[in-house]
Design a protein around this motif. Sequence first.
Motif: not given
Length: 261
Positions: A168-179
């Motif tokens: 299992f993976i907890f992905a916390d806003e994984p794309t917020t800081d990316l273009d």
Amino acid sequence: MSANHLTIEGLRVETIDPQGRTALVDGVSLTLHAGEVLALVGASGSGKSMTCAACLDVLPPGTRRVKGSVSIDGRPCTATDLRGRQVASILQSPRTAFNPVRSMREHVRESLRVAGGGADAWADVRQAMRDTGLDDPERILPLFPFEMSGGMLQRMMIALALISRAPFIFADEPTTDLDLIVQREILDLLDHLKGERGLGILLVTHDMGVVARLADRVAVMEAGRIVETGGVMQIFHAPHHIVTRRLVEAHLSLYRQEPAA
């Protein structure tokens, strides 16, 4: 990676305040299945990240988990059991998630110590890096964070998650800081890994576009509570709770679309 489901039951997080106690997360119960993306959505401050942090016992100072349990296939687990073994984490800011004075090779060594990698571990590392689009591991492993782009760092963080072999993976806003282009690539990568490796992904986000692209099911949070759950199509086309309707309407308004009747 043979676990079938991760269950959070009755989770409650409170502030530690001599003047009184305030619930930041209250009565949260969720089940995440292998091979699915469960999106945990809501406005900033609704308790999404706090829920993940409480499960892994990485809450910020001044808060504590006072109730609740986490189990894997019905077996209760401590946070130590979960962290890096049953649950890997992908954070929202790849630039600050890595120690700036340590190379990627050193970060990998630390992850392998937690995962207990064997003699063939470095072969697995190189394969995990290739699986996440880092096609030249020998060039990348000596690099320091400042020598890499945000997209490369996020891919490296996902590779470290794969190294752990956590189901299992907890992905916390994984794309917020990316273009936007890199966001799309990372979402495509997570979708691919979910299918290929059967990972269960708890996706924390406030971006309903990310939900529409990646999620199978959705849980909506407001003021520390789950107010609605459902399949992604139901959430977008027949939302019940006013908070869910507002999230969907706000998303559609960005694209000048009308919500479903």
